[in-house]
Structures are given as structure tokens and as C-alpha cells.
Design an enzyme around this catalytic site. Structure first.
Site, PDB file in Angstrom:
ATOM      1  N   SER A   1      -6.051  -5.560  25.498  1.00 50.54           N
ATOM      2  CA  SER A   1      -6.707  -6.569  26.332  1.00 50.54           C
ATOM      3  C   SER A   1      -8.205  -6.672  26.040  1.00 50.54           C
ATOM      4  CB  SER A   1      -6.440  -6.255  27.806  1.00 50.54           C
ATOM      5  OG  SER A   1      -6.821  -7.317  28.631  1.00 50.54           O
TER       6      SER A   1
ATOM      7  N   ASP B   1     -10.357 -13.379  27.248  1.00 47.35           N
ATOM      8  CA  ASP B   1     -10.485 -12.020  26.723  1.00 47.35           C
ATOM      9  C   ASP B   1      -9.603 -11.869  25.490  1.00 47.35           C
ATOM     10  OD1 ASP B   1      -8.010 -11.914  27.938  1.00 47.35           O
ATOM     11  OD2 ASP B   1      -8.306  -9.939  28.817  1.00 47.35           O
TER      12      ASP B   1
ATOM     13  N   ASP C   1      -6.728 -10.687  24.671  1.00 45.50           N
ATOM     14  CA  ASP C   1      -5.302 -11.041  24.608  1.00 45.50           C
ATOM     15  C   ASP C   1      -4.974 -12.311  25.383  1.00 45.50           C
ATOM     16  OD1 ASP C   1      -5.549  -9.908  27.174  1.00 45.50           O
ATOM     17  OD2 ASP C   1      -3.490  -9.184  27.160  1.00 45.50           O
TER      18      ASP C   1
ATOM     19  N   ASP D   1      -5.171 -13.199  28.613  1.00 44.45           N
ATOM     20  CA  ASP D   1      -4.606 -13.244  29.967  1.00 44.45           C
ATOM     21  C   ASP D   1      -5.688 -13.314  31.041  1.00 44.45           C
ATOM     22  OD1 ASP D   1      -5.593 -10.647  29.991  1.00 44.45           O
ATOM     23  OD2 ASP D   1      -3.731  -9.720  30.699  1.00 44.45           O
TER      24      ASP D   1
END
Length: 445
Positions: free
Chosen positions: A102, A241, A243, A245
Site C-alpha cells: 500500500s 496511494d 496500490d 485504495d
């Protein structure tokens, strides 16, 4: 429920090459997950990853382990976490796997699973996988080995899904938007989505090299996008960010619009259209300003523990649809099963178009109250929060703040720290109150 040894609240995560994040464990994890998942269903698993250089290594290891257990693997390549959740559903796969840490630096990585409906994997299945991890790896017979293929049109499928969340009778023509992809998994997705909807897009953080993910860009490093919005004269900015999400936004004045303000926009828009079910779920860290602004509109507000997993649990318990964190994890269960930064941005832009309003105008009714967080280190086994002195200090501050203030004391889950958070109308007053409680914690530890 048994204690989990490997899985945390968001899968497995750590520094690459040490602890649990090794290629050996990834291979064994793939096999163990394959053993559990092969008991029913399609025997098909989708793997996606972000842009970290270690993603290739972990992808190969997971692929080998899943194949050894007899599962077929479909590779997506670099794709946002919510894209893995979406395609897991549409391909009717038994599970989806995301290789990502992440918003963490490139030298960390992680592995998490989605169930066949695109939601986080059930706790009981994670426990079953952990039980298989304790067993010696046994490869299935050669004719039962899983096959590996690549989803060549994964990017196009997800772009169309994202665009489908924007009103068909509207466009973004006339808007100039800065999009920060954090050199992460959305680099080849997000700019295309907003361009195809008609916006003029200035992309930054869109040149991943394997080691620059989240490096001074993205939703956790907002300075560059704020500066770019101002220098380019853009209408707004969207920061994602690594990833994809999580989302933060920037208005035309270069001011950050956080997850709490995004939740306010989405709740107001849903209520105006008569589609708001119940209320809004935030967390213990959500700004009191969100609570008060929703109260003024008679929209219920509930707080969960910190973490999008807990937001989701409370949404399901209350049968509500909209929730999230001030850090930018936004859930709208009418538009997906997990946090999706691109879709959340599209929903905000849709609200702007429907109301013919700017980002500044949509957030104006919500007053963000000053919030101060002080971390106090303590030693020994004694819990400072049980001290009468700390309780008295907290009670004094709460009494002085009244209805337009809030105190939150909580232990860190990873360090010997007490986190003291105080909110109120005036920053200097809030800071003094936070230090008063922090001093009481220090003297009690």
C-alpha cells in the site's frame, strides 16, 4: 477464534527478505491457500501487484505454490488493489491475491487475499490457510498441476468499470485535474480514466521504476500535488496511494481535502438524491467537524476502530453504505466491495457536476476542527490509562471542551506509546489540553 500467526488485519506485510516476506514463505503460502481454495469452486485465482521491484519475485513464488496445489493462475500484472477485487468477481475466480504494501516504501511488501465476491477473505479461511502452512508441501500429480495465463485486457476492463461510476449524461470537459499516481499501480489507469471522461489531466507520480513508489508523492505526501495544482492553475488534484485504495484531494487554492471531507461530500450528494441508506461510518480518528456537519443535516454518524476492515464490519452490521477514514480509505458499497481511490474521486466529481459546484463550495459547510495528537512513550507493564491522575485530567479537559471538543486516549498496537488526541475550536487551547493530559500520562508511567 484462534490466534492468527501470519495474517494481520490486512494480510501479511513486512520488509522484503526478512520475517514473513520471503520468497520461501510466499511459495508455501500459495500452496497452502491453494489447498484450502481447491476444496470448492472454480480452482481459479487472480494475482495482481503494485510497482515494487519485489513484486515480480513474490508473483513467481505465489504462482508456483498455487500451481503446485492444482489451482489455475491468472496474472494481471501491475494493477490497483480494487481492480483485483473487481476482476475476481467478474471472472468468478475462487480468490484474488494482491502483492502490495500500500502506502509503505518500496522495500516493504505484502500479500492479501480477496474472496470470490471481492471482499476481504474470511477470518476462518485465513485460519485454515495458516493450518496448511504448518504442513509439509506436497505437490499434486503432474496431470493435476495448475496452468498459468495472463489477463491481457485487465487494464481496459478496469478503466471501463471506473468510468461506469460516472453519470452517463455528464462529462468532465472544462476541468483541469492534477492526478498523482504515487509511482504506483494506478500509473497507467487513473490518468486515462479522467481523460476519457473529458478532463484535461496533468499526471505526476506516473513513472514507476520499481523503487520510487510513494517516494515524496501520492496520498501520504501531498506537498508536490498541492504545488502542482497552484502552478498549473488546476481546478483540483487527486492523489492516490501506491496500490490505489486510498485518495486525498486538493482544491484550486492548493488546500488538502482529506477523507473526512470526502465522506461529507458523498453523504450530502447521496442524501440530496434520496439514495442515502442510514448514515456514515467514520473511525475514532475522524474529525469532530464531520460528526457536527452531518448532525446538522440529520445524517447519523457512527465510529469504528481505526482501519478500513473495521469500517467495513460496522457498515455491514448497520446495513449502511458509506464509510471511511480520514486517511483516505473511502468505502461506498453501492460502488464496490473495497476502498477504491479512483472510484471515490469519480463520485466526488459527479457530485460537483450534479450540483454545478467547486470542491471549495462542496466542503465549505463542514468546519474542520483543530486536532492535536501527542505520542507519549511509557515503560513497564503498568497501564497509564488506568491511572486516576490520567482519568482526572481527561475529565477536566472534556468538561472544558464541552460539545465542541473531543478527547481520545489509546494505546499503540505496535509500540509502547499512548496516543493523546484532542479536538476543539481553538488550536492553542487544544494544544494546551493535549499537553496537560500527556503530562498526566508521563507522570503515571
Amino acid at each position: 477464534m484462534s490466534e492468527r500467526k501470519f495474517f494481520g488485519t490486512d494480510g501479511i506485510r513486512g520488509k522484503v527478505g526478512s520475517g514473513q516476506m520471503t520468497p520461501e514463505l510466499a511459495l508455501k503460502l500459495g500452496w497452502a491457500a491453494g489447498r484450502v481454495l481447491s476444496r470448492s469452486g472454480t480452482k481459479k485465482v487472480i494475482i495482481g501487484k503494485d510497482t515494487r521491484i519485489s513484486g515480480y519475485m513474490f508473483e513467481s513464488a505465489l504462482e508456483a505454490g498455487l500451481s503446485a496445489a492444482g489451482l489455475n493462475v491468472m496474472l494481471m500484472g501491475p494493477m490497483p488493489t480494487p481492480a483485483v477485487a473487481y476482476l475476481t468477481r467478474t471472472f468468478r475466480a475462487e480468490a484474488g491475491v494482491v502483492i502490495s504494501a500500500s502506502h509503505n516504501p518500496y522495500y516493504d511488501n505484502g500479500i492479501k487475499f480477496f474472496s470470490t465476491d471481492g471482499s476481504k477473505l474470511d477470518d476462518n479461511l485465513e485460519l485454515e490457510i495458516e493450518a496448511e502452512l504448518e504442513k509439509p508441501l506436497e505437490c499434486v500429480e503432474s496431470h493435476l498441476l495448475g496452468k498459468v495465463s495472463r489477463i491481457e485486457d485487465a487494464r481496459g476492463r478496469y478503466i471501463e468499470y471506473c468510468k461506469g461510476n460516472f453519470p452517463a449524461d455528464q462529462t468532465l470537459t472544462g476541468l483541469k485535474i492534477v492526478v498523482d499516481c504515487a509511482h504506483g499501480a494506478t500509473y497507467h489507469i487513473a490518468p486515462a480514466v479522467f481523460r476519457e471522461l473529458g478532463a484535461e489531466v496533468i499526471a505526476i507520480g506516473d513513472k514507476p521504476n520499481g523503487v520510487n513508489i510513494n517516494d515524496k508523492v501520492g496520498a501520504t505526501s501531498m506537498a508536490k500535488i498541492c504545488e502542482t495544482v497552484l502552478t498549473e492553475g488546476a481546478d483540483l488534484g487527486i492523489a492516490l496511494d501506491g496500490d490505489g485504495d486510498r485518495i486525498m484531494m486538493v482544491n484550486s487554492r492548493g488546500e488538502v481535502i482529506d477523507g473526512d471531507q470526502i465522506l461529507y461530500i458523498l453523504a450530502c450528494d447521496a442524501k440530496a438524491r434520496g439514495v442515502l441508506r442510514g448514515g456514515v461510518v467514520g473511525t475514532l480518528m475522524s474529525n469532530l467537524g464531520l460528526d457536527l456537519a452531518l448532525q446538522a443535516l440529520d445524517i447519523p454518524f457512527a465510529r469504528s476502530k481505526v482501519g478500513d476492515r473495521y469500517v467495513m464490519e460496522l457498515l455491514k452490521e448497520l446495513d449502511w453504505r458509506i464509510g471511511g477514514e480520514n486517511s483516505g480509505h473511502i468505502l461506498n458499497l453501492d460502488h464496490g466491495t473495497t476502498g477504491d481511490g479512483i472510484v471515490a474521486g469519480i463520485l466526488v466529481l459527479a457530485a460537483m457536476r450534479r450540483q454545478n459546484a467547486t470542491l471549495e463550495q462542496l466542503t465549505a459547510p463542514m468546519e474542520m476542527l483543530p486536532q492535536v495528537l501527542v505520542n507519549v512513550r511509557f515503560e513497564g507493564e503498568h497501564d497509564p490509562l488506568s491511572s486516576d491522575k490520567v482519568k482526572a485530567a481527561q475529565a477536566q479537559v472534556e468538561s472544558e471542551l464541552g460539545a465542541r471538543g473531543r478527547v481520545l486516549l489509546r494505546k499503540s498496537g505496535t509500540e509502547p506509546l499512548i496516543r493523546v488526541m484532542v479536538e476543539g475550536d481553538d488550536h492553542n487551547t487544544v494544544l494546551a489540553h493535549a499537553n496537560l493530559i500527556a503530562d498526566a500520562v508521563k507522570s503515571a508511567s
